[in-house]
Design an enzyme around this catalytic site. Structure first.
Site, PDB file in Angstrom:
ATOM      1  NE  ARG A  27      -7.869  13.139 -41.691  1.00  0.00           N
ATOM      2  CZ  ARG A  27      -6.759  12.986 -40.976  1.00  0.00           C
ATOM      3  NH1 ARG A  27      -6.107  11.851 -41.009  1.00  0.00           N
ATOM      4  NH2 ARG A  27      -6.301  13.960 -40.260  1.00  0.00           N
ATOM      5  NE  ARG A  31      -2.314   8.166 -44.776  1.00  0.00           N
ATOM      6  CZ  ARG A  31      -1.667   8.641 -43.707  1.00  0.00           C
ATOM      7  NH1 ARG A  31      -0.362   8.790 -43.751  1.00  0.00           N
ATOM      8  NH2 ARG A  31      -2.314   8.930 -42.611  1.00  0.00           N
ATOM      9  NE  ARG A  40      -0.047  11.229 -49.290  1.00  0.00           N
ATOM     10  CZ  ARG A  40       1.130  10.786 -48.910  1.00  0.00           C
ATOM     11  NH1 ARG A  40       1.747   9.832 -49.592  1.00  0.00           N
ATOM     12  NH2 ARG A  40       1.699  11.311 -47.836  1.00  0.00           N
ATOM     13  CG  ASP A  77      -4.941  18.893 -42.768  1.00  0.00           C
ATOM     14  OD1 ASP A  77      -5.104  17.663 -42.711  1.00  0.00           O
ATOM     15  OD2 ASP A  77      -4.520  19.578 -41.809  1.00  0.00           O
ATOM     16  CE1 TYR A 153      -1.407  18.895 -35.418  1.00  0.00           C
ATOM     17  CE2 TYR A 153      -3.664  19.510 -34.925  1.00  0.00           C
ATOM     18  CZ  TYR A 153      -2.731  18.542 -35.228  1.00  0.00           C
ATOM     19  OH  TYR A 153      -3.103  17.238 -35.322  1.00  0.00           O
TER      20      TYR A 153
HETATM   21  O1  CP3 Z   1     -12.438  13.652 -43.962  1.00  0.00           O
HETATM   22  C1  CP3 Z   1     -11.977  13.774 -45.126  1.00  0.00           C
HETATM   23  O2  CP3 Z   1     -11.934  12.856 -45.960  1.00  0.00           O
HETATM   24  C2  CP3 Z   1     -11.550  15.169 -45.568  1.00  0.00           C
HETATM   25  C3  CP3 Z   1     -10.186  15.466 -45.469  1.00  0.00           C
HETATM   26  C4  CP3 Z   1      -9.526  15.790 -44.145  1.00  0.00           C
HETATM   27  C5  CP3 Z   1      -8.127  15.615 -43.955  1.00  0.00           C
HETATM   28  N1  CP3 Z   1      -7.790  16.151 -42.758  1.00  0.00           N
HETATM   29  C6  CP3 Z   1      -7.238  15.012 -44.931  1.00  0.00           C
HETATM   30  C7  CP3 Z   1      -5.940  14.481 -44.489  1.00  0.00           C
HETATM   31  C8  CP3 Z   1     -10.025  16.395 -42.972  1.00  0.00           C
HETATM   32  C9  CP3 Z   1     -11.456  16.751 -42.609  1.00  0.00           C
HETATM   33  C10 CP3 Z   1      -8.904  16.620 -42.117  1.00  0.00           C
HETATM   34  C11 CP3 Z   1      -9.015  17.295 -40.812  1.00  0.00           C
HETATM   35  C12 CP3 Z   1      -7.868  17.243 -39.884  1.00  0.00           C
HETATM   36  N2  CP3 Z   1      -6.536  17.365 -40.154  1.00  0.00           N
HETATM   37  C13 CP3 Z   1      -8.005  17.138 -38.480  1.00  0.00           C
HETATM   38  C14 CP3 Z   1      -9.309  17.073 -37.733  1.00  0.00           C
HETATM   39  C15 CP3 Z   1      -9.884  15.715 -37.768  1.00  0.00           C
HETATM   40  C16 CP3 Z   1      -9.192  14.727 -36.865  1.00  0.00           C
HETATM   41  O3  CP3 Z   1      -8.589  13.808 -37.422  1.00  0.00           O
HETATM   42  O4  CP3 Z   1      -9.281  14.907 -35.662  1.00  0.00           O
HETATM   43  C17 CP3 Z   1      -6.710  17.149 -37.922  1.00  0.00           C
HETATM   44  C18 CP3 Z   1      -6.359  17.029 -36.461  1.00  0.00           C
HETATM   45  C19 CP3 Z   1      -5.789  17.309 -38.998  1.00  0.00           C
HETATM   46  C20 CP3 Z   1      -4.308  17.459 -38.915  1.00  0.00           C
HETATM   47  C21 CP3 Z   1      -3.645  16.385 -39.665  1.00  0.00           C
HETATM   48  N3  CP3 Z   1      -3.590  16.305 -41.039  1.00  0.00           N
HETATM   49  C22 CP3 Z   1      -2.915  15.295 -39.142  1.00  0.00           C
HETATM   50  C23 CP3 Z   1      -2.712  15.001 -37.661  1.00  0.00           C
HETATM   51  C24 CP3 Z   1      -2.438  14.564 -40.233  1.00  0.00           C
HETATM   52  C25 CP3 Z   1      -1.507  13.387 -40.209  1.00  0.00           C
HETATM   53  C26 CP3 Z   1      -2.266  12.178 -39.743  1.00  0.00           C
HETATM   54  C27 CP3 Z   1      -2.179  11.092 -40.764  1.00  0.00           C
HETATM   55  O5  CP3 Z   1      -3.176  10.402 -40.952  1.00  0.00           O
HETATM   56  O6  CP3 Z   1      -1.097  10.966 -41.372  1.00  0.00           O
HETATM   57  C28 CP3 Z   1      -2.900  15.183 -41.405  1.00  0.00           C
HETATM   58  C29 CP3 Z   1      -2.688  14.738 -42.813  1.00  0.00           C
HETATM   59  C30 CP3 Z   1      -3.904  14.336 -43.556  1.00  0.00           C
HETATM   60  N4  CP3 Z   1      -5.029  15.111 -43.674  1.00  0.00           N
HETATM   61  C31 CP3 Z   1      -4.083  13.148 -44.336  1.00  0.00           C
HETATM   62  C32 CP3 Z   1      -5.349  13.248 -44.934  1.00  0.00           C
HETATM   63  C33 CP3 Z   1      -5.993  12.287 -45.891  1.00  0.00           C
HETATM   64  C34 CP3 Z   1      -3.046  12.072 -44.553  1.00  0.00           C
HETATM   65  C35 CP3 Z   1      -2.044  12.657 -45.487  1.00  0.00           C
HETATM   66  C36 CP3 Z   1      -1.381  11.678 -46.415  1.00  0.00           C
HETATM   67  O7  CP3 Z   1      -1.950  11.363 -47.479  1.00  0.00           O
HETATM   68  O8  CP3 Z   1      -0.272  11.291 -46.089  1.00  0.00           O
END
Ligand code: CP3
Length: 355
Positions: A27, A31, A40, A77, A153
């Site tokens: 990640r 944010r 964003r 994602d 999911y």
């Molecule tokens: O690592 C990186 O920088 C690459 C981008 C990336 C995102 N999601 C961007 C994202 C990667 C590799 C993921 C994978 C992902 N997504 C996983 C596996 C990794 C882990 O965390 O275990 C999972 C379970 C998800 C599902 C997901 N997407 C969730 C649970 C959420 C909400 C959580 C949160 O932080 O709000 C997301 C949204 C998400 N994916 C964000 C980002 C940067 C936040 C979105 C925003 O900007 O509001």
């Protein structure tokens, strides 16, 4: 293709000699960076960012402009795949991802299919564009969720605290769950291969929810399907090996099992002890991890001490391979200055372990 200027990350994954331990962060685009929040806002939403190759490229590169990271990771994602299968992904502010049409009955499970990869073209376009803009600075990582984590999911319809729906399916109708996992494995394999063909130089499978399974069931319902993904992956592209990383959150107890499915590296969360994991797998694979993301809230001295502790835990690298990472995604409340301390300490202190 442009020559890579910094291939430390790829070499470490393949257990080849490197002068220092490479680092990237799960990640890393997100944010905690004000410029991410600005882009964003411009894009209107998270999906607006992820589905537009120009925006996705911009936010992928943002952390690399600030920090001396050794790899970039595609901004996207894991839930893009079930979205392409027709489940209807949406992000409700403050509540995380949700599916409009989760898999809740036998007929929707029977109808599930590997998506037409053309619906995911925006991802592959982002990969090509990022490769072009990186211009060989560091390697680009592509990724997918594991078949099991995606199924969680798809069945729960959102995040879950107890995994009641998917586990009900597992214990009551394992045949239906196997059907979902089979489709997911084929979809993930095709999705990762398309990322590799578009230019991803390493790929990572996120099995974020593998750790909620009982021993025995983890091997059957998660690991087996990740192995099927790996079995059909392109392992070389453009004359270079494309390493595969498998990260199972909460999977430290299964490190030997994970190391045996044909991956090049195993990712570990912060609850595992790197040194112990390494003696169990004996340098058959590289290890990636595993600083507690919350250590970044400790202030400069604590961050540096914790980074040194992780490096010491892995020990002299020798014939092994270590890629430094966090044990899970970086928190949105992290200060970017904390990352500067971390990257600096890893790059400096690790040199002693690469004699
Ligand atoms: O690592 C990186 O920088 C690459 C981008 C990336 C995102 N999601 C961007 C994202 C990667 C590799 C993921 C994978 C992902 N997504 C996983 C596996 C990794 C882990 O965390 O275990 C999972 C379970 C998800 C599902 C997901 N997407 C969730 C649970 C959420 C909400 C959580 C949160 O932080 O709000 C997301 C949204 C998400 N994916 C964000 C980002 C940067 C936040 C979105 C925003 O900007 O509001």
């Amino acid at each position: 293709m442009t020559q890579l200027k910094n291939d430390t990350f790829l070499r470490a994954l393949l257990r080849q000699p490197v002068p220092y331990t490479p680092i990237w962060m799960m990640r890393q685009a997100g944010r905690y960076l004000p410029e991410y929040n600005q882009t964003r806002a411009q894009a209107g939403s998270f999906l607006g960012l992820a589905q537009n190759p120009e925006y996705a490229c911009e936010v992928t590169l943002q952390p690399l402009r600030r920090f001396a990271l050794d790899a970039a990771i595609l901004f996207s994602d894991i839930l893009t795949v079930p979205d392409a299968m027709g489940l209807g992904l949406r992000f409700v502010t403050g509540e995380g991802p949700q599916f409009e049409r989760p898999l809740r009955d036998e007929s929707s499970i029977a109808a599930l299919q590997v998506p037409d990869l053309d619906t995911l073209r925006y991802v592959f376009d982002a990969v090509s564009l990022i490769r072009k803009e990186l211009d060989g600075a560091v390697p680009l990582i592509g990724f997918s969720g594991s078949p099991w984590t995606l199924a969680c999911y798809m069945v729960e319809g959102a995040g879950s605290s107890d995994y009641r729906r998917i586990k009900t399916l597992l214990y009551q109708r394992p045949d239906l769950l196997h059907r979902i996992l089979d489709v997911n494995a084929r979809a993930v394999q095709a999705y990762l291969n398309a990322q590799i063909q578009a230019g991803a130089q390493a790929v990572m499978v996120f099995d974020s929810w593998g750790g909620v399974l009982a021993d025995g069931l983890f091997q059957q319902f998660s690991l087996h399907y990740t192995q099927r993904v790996i079995d059909g992956l392109l392992r070389e592209h453009d004359g270079r090996r494309v390493p595969v990383i498998v990260f199972t959150k909460g999977g430290g107890q299964w490190v030997e099992d994970i190391a045996a499915i044909g991956c090049d590296a195993v990712g570990l969360d912060w609850t595992a002890r790197l040194g112990a994991a390494r003696s169990r797998v004996g340098d058959r694979v590289a290890l990636q991890g595993n600083l507690d993301p919350m250590a970044l809230f400790g202030g400069d001295a604590a961050i540096r001490a914790e980074a040194r502790r992780v490096l010491a835990d892995f020990g002299p690298v020798g014939a092994g391979g270590h890629v430094f990472n966090l044990g899970h995604g970086i928190s949105q409340f992290t200060s970017p200055e904390a990352v500067v301390s971390l990257v600096d300490e890893v790059h400096t202190a690790s040199r002693a372990y690469h004699a």
